[in-house]
Design a protein around this motif. Structure first.
Motif, mmCIF file in Angstrom:
data_model
loop_
_atom_site.group_PDB
_atom_site.id
_atom_site.type_symbol
_atom_site.label_atom_id
_atom_site.label_comp_id
_atom_site.label_asym_id
_atom_site.label_seq_id
_atom_site.Cartn_x
_atom_site.Cartn_y
_atom_site.Cartn_z
ATOM 1 N N ALA A 31 6.509 -7.245 2.987
ATOM 2 C CA ALA A 31 5.705 -6.024 2.911
ATOM 3 C C ALA A 31 6.387 -4.973 2.043
ATOM 4 C CB ALA A 31 5.464 -5.481 4.313
ATOM 5 N N LEU A 67 5.086 -3.311 -1.602
ATOM 6 C CA LEU A 67 5.010 -1.888 -1.943
ATOM 7 C C LEU A 67 5.792 -1.569 -3.204
ATOM 8 C CD1 LEU A 67 5.470 -0.330 1.629
ATOM 9 C CD2 LEU A 67 3.370 -0.429 0.294
ATOM 10 N N GLY A 83 0.046 -2.278 7.000
ATOM 11 C CA GLY A 83 0.521 -1.649 5.772
ATOM 12 C C GLY A 83 0.495 -2.598 4.601
ATOM 13 N N ALA A 84 0.891 -3.861 4.842
ATOM 14 C CA ALA A 84 0.869 -4.856 3.770
ATOM 15 C C ALA A 84 -0.564 -5.155 3.339
ATOM 16 C CB ALA A 84 1.557 -6.134 4.241
ATOM 17 N N ALA A 89 -3.162 -3.123 3.495
ATOM 18 C CA ALA A 89 -3.667 -1.983 2.727
ATOM 19 C C ALA A 89 -3.099 -1.976 1.318
ATOM 20 C CB ALA A 89 -3.323 -0.681 3.450
ATOM 21 N N ALA A 90 -1.808 -2.289 1.206
ATOM 22 C CA ALA A 90 -1.196 -2.343 -0.122
ATOM 23 C C ALA A 90 -1.811 -3.463 -0.956
ATOM 24 C CB ALA A 90 0.314 -2.550 0.006
ATOM 25 N N SER A 100 -5.214 -2.531 -2.266
ATOM 26 C CA SER A 100 -5.127 -1.587 -3.382
ATOM 27 C C SER A 100 -4.695 -2.278 -4.667
ATOM 28 C CB SER A 100 -4.154 -0.464 -3.031
ATOM 29 O OG SER A 100 -3.968 0.405 -4.124
ATOM 30 N N GLY A 136 -1.534 7.138 -0.562
ATOM 31 C CA GLY A 136 -1.774 5.803 -0.034
ATOM 32 C C GLY A 136 -0.497 4.996 0.070
ATOM 33 N N SER A 137 0.358 5.108 -0.935
ATOM 34 C CA SER A 137 1.634 4.384 -0.896
ATOM 35 C C SER A 137 2.505 4.868 0.244
ATOM 36 C CB SER A 137 2.370 4.558 -2.226
ATOM 37 O OG SER A 137 1.639 3.978 -3.289
ATOM 38 N N CYS A 155 1.173 3.505 3.539
ATOM 39 C CA CYS A 155 1.533 2.089 3.708
ATOM 40 C C CYS A 155 3.010 1.945 4.059
ATOM 41 C CB CYS A 155 1.220 1.311 2.433
ATOM 42 S SG CYS A 155 -0.542 1.121 2.088
ATOM 43 N N VAL A 189 4.713 0.236 7.458
ATOM 44 C CA VAL A 189 5.715 -0.833 7.382
ATOM 45 C C VAL A 189 6.993 -0.416 8.105
ATOM 46 C CG1 VAL A 189 7.196 -2.146 5.821
ATOM 47 C CG2 VAL A 189 4.782 -1.817 5.266
#
Length: 500
Positions: A33, A37, A80-81, A83-84, A87, A112-113, A116, A120
């Motif tokens: 994850a 990112l 989080g992973a 969502a990343a 994107s 957003g970053s 995420c 994580v």
């Protein structure tokens, strides 16, 4: 060549790395994850291969967790992973189709970053706060075995039920010096004979302190250092016996680290589940008995109830010592027959169990020593104790609890032997259990001695006292106990004994 059982590899995959509080697949999920990112911030030429590499680590590790069971701490990491990935995927697909990627404005992409990254990071922090417990390696000369037995007292009716034919039944876990097992043999499950029993017990313990059960879902995954059903250690040594009663709404296995340490030094420890008083008791036939004892809120009524519960527990402890005597005589035939030195027996307990230990010692002269782990002495303080006693406590003052010290002083003072109180700096009430191994390090709950420091200190102090009282080790145990805190002693009749 010895073949490992089908659960051996599963145990290896889910085994927690202590200092990370994560298993190997969980570590890979977090790393994957994080890499995902980071890949989003790489130069365009490196972004695609970086994202693919991160996915190659993340996806298989997540699949493994899906097979062995995902802990709740990993859910924000996966969120989080995901969502990343959502994107990054459109940009990668456009580049693969030959269309130029539209550059997102940094001020739009940054929130957003950060969101995420926060998800994580939440996973490892939550895993650290509520880890799968990793038990300290015992320091004694012996490996440790364990087993669970169930005994019914035909002479005592079950006072918690209305059935006149119901007889008092207790479940007892034994830890004992054992032969060293071959490499690869897993430790015994914690909190139960099976994973299902462990989940039932874990949920009951969480309910008892008002925690959602999912917060401690890692506890039933743990394995202790003892090996289930291991043969007793070779040689002709006989093992002094230590009986243990857990706290109110506690369970027999709540002091596993302590019990394993004592067993590694040559003692047999027998810890009891007290039906209707313990948080939950799972009988051999699968029946589950929930705890029914509860505080009423009225001080006088609660004191009367606690004295009654303590008396039942004390009778349980005396009954178990009788059954251990029969077991040692080979009635019925048992691998531990002839190995138990029931003529050197101590009775111990935590919290309400400590009160029960004091009462059991007053009732039963077969006990040669008594240890109270931070327990308020409920019940009568007469007759006088004939056995040496040790009380391990928090640093309690008249300001923090005006009733405790006078009551403990009275209980320990009425003795024809010497008694000791060790106040352990930095201890909390659950310091004297396995709690520090898997609960958040909140000082008011588990103290400040650390995850493994807590069971080490409590076991070392207990051993110093038992070695002196049961094994006759020369010298005053107070000399050793002072290494762990402030010691006060009382002589016969309650006369204070000044330090040397």
């Amino acid at each position: 060549m010895r073949r490992r059982g089908p659960g051996a590899e599963h145990g290896r995959v889910t085994e927690t790395i202590a200092w990370l509080s994560l298993s190997p697949p969980e570590v890979l999920v977090v790393l994957g994850a994080v890499a995902l990112l980071v890949a989003r911030r790489l130069p365009p030429a490196a972004r695609r291969p970086g994202t693919v590499a991160a996915g190659a680590v993340l996806v298989p590790s997540a699949v493994v967790l899906g097979l062995v069971g995902i802990r709740w701490q990993m859910l924000p990491v996966l969120a989080g992973a995901a969502a990343a990935s959502a994107s990054a995927l459109p940009s990668l697909l456009r580049r693969r189709a030959g269309r130029p990627a539209r550059r997102a404005r940094r001020w739009l992409a940054l929130p957003g970053s950060l969101a995420c990254a926060g998800l994580v990071a939440t996973g490892p922090v939550a895993a650290w706060a509520f880890p799968v417990p990793v038990f300290p390696e015992p320091t004694g000369d012996f490996a440790v075995g364990t087993r669970v037995v169930q005994w019914t007292d035909p002479l005592r009716p079950e006072t918690f039920t209305a059935d006149p034919d119901d007889r008092r039944t207790v479940v007892v876990q034994l830890w004992y010096p054992a032969r060293k097992s071959p490499a690869g043999v897993p430790g015994a499950p914690y909190l139960g004979r099976t994973r299902d029993e462990a989940r039932t017990v874990s949920k009951a313990l969480a309910d008892g302190v008002g925690l959602p059960g999912f917060l401690v879902d890692g506890v039933p995954r743990a394995r202790s250092r003892a090996v289930l059903g291991a043969p007793p250690a070779g040689g002709g040594d006989r093992f002094p016996v230590v009986l243990f009663s857990p706290g109110s709404a506690g369970v027999r296995s709540q002091n596993t680290a302590w019990a394993e340490e004592l067993a590694s030094h040559g003692y047999l420890v027998a810890a009891l589940d007290h039906p209707y008083d313990s948080a939950v008791v799972v009988l051999a036939d699968g029946r589950t008995i929930r705890g029914t004892t509860a505080s009423s809120g009225d001080r006088d009524r609660d004191a009367e109830q606690a004295a009654g519960w303590t008396a039942v527990r004390a009778a349980d402890l005396g009954f178990v010592l009788t059954r251990l005597e029969r077991l040692d005589r080979g009635e019925p035939a048992d691998p531990l027959a002839g190995r138990l030195d029931t003529g050197r027996a101590a009775v111990t307990g935590h919290s309400l169990g400590g009160a029960a230990a004091l009462q059991a010692a007053r009732r039963d002269r077969r006990f040669d020593a008594v240890v109270d782990l931070d327990g308020y002495p409920h019940g009568p303080t007469a007759p006088a104790l004939r056995q040496p006693a040790l009380a391990l406590t928090q640093e309690v003052t008249a300001g923090t609890d005006p009733r405790y010290l006078p009551r403990l002083t009275e209980a320990l003072g009425r003795t024809t032997a010497r008694s000791y109180r060790l106040a352990v700096p930095g201890a909390g009430h659950l310091t004297f259990t396995d709690g520090p191994l898997y609960l958040p390090p909140v000082p008011s709950i588990v103290g400040t001695l650390g995850r493994t420091g807590s069971p080490r200190v409590v076991a070392a102090a207990t051993l110093a006292f038992l070695d002196a009282t049961l094994r006759g080790r020369p010298g005053d145990p107070a000399d050793t106990l002072r290494a762990y805190g402030t010691v006060s002693t009382s002589g016969p009749g309650g006369a204070p004994v000044p330090p040397p």
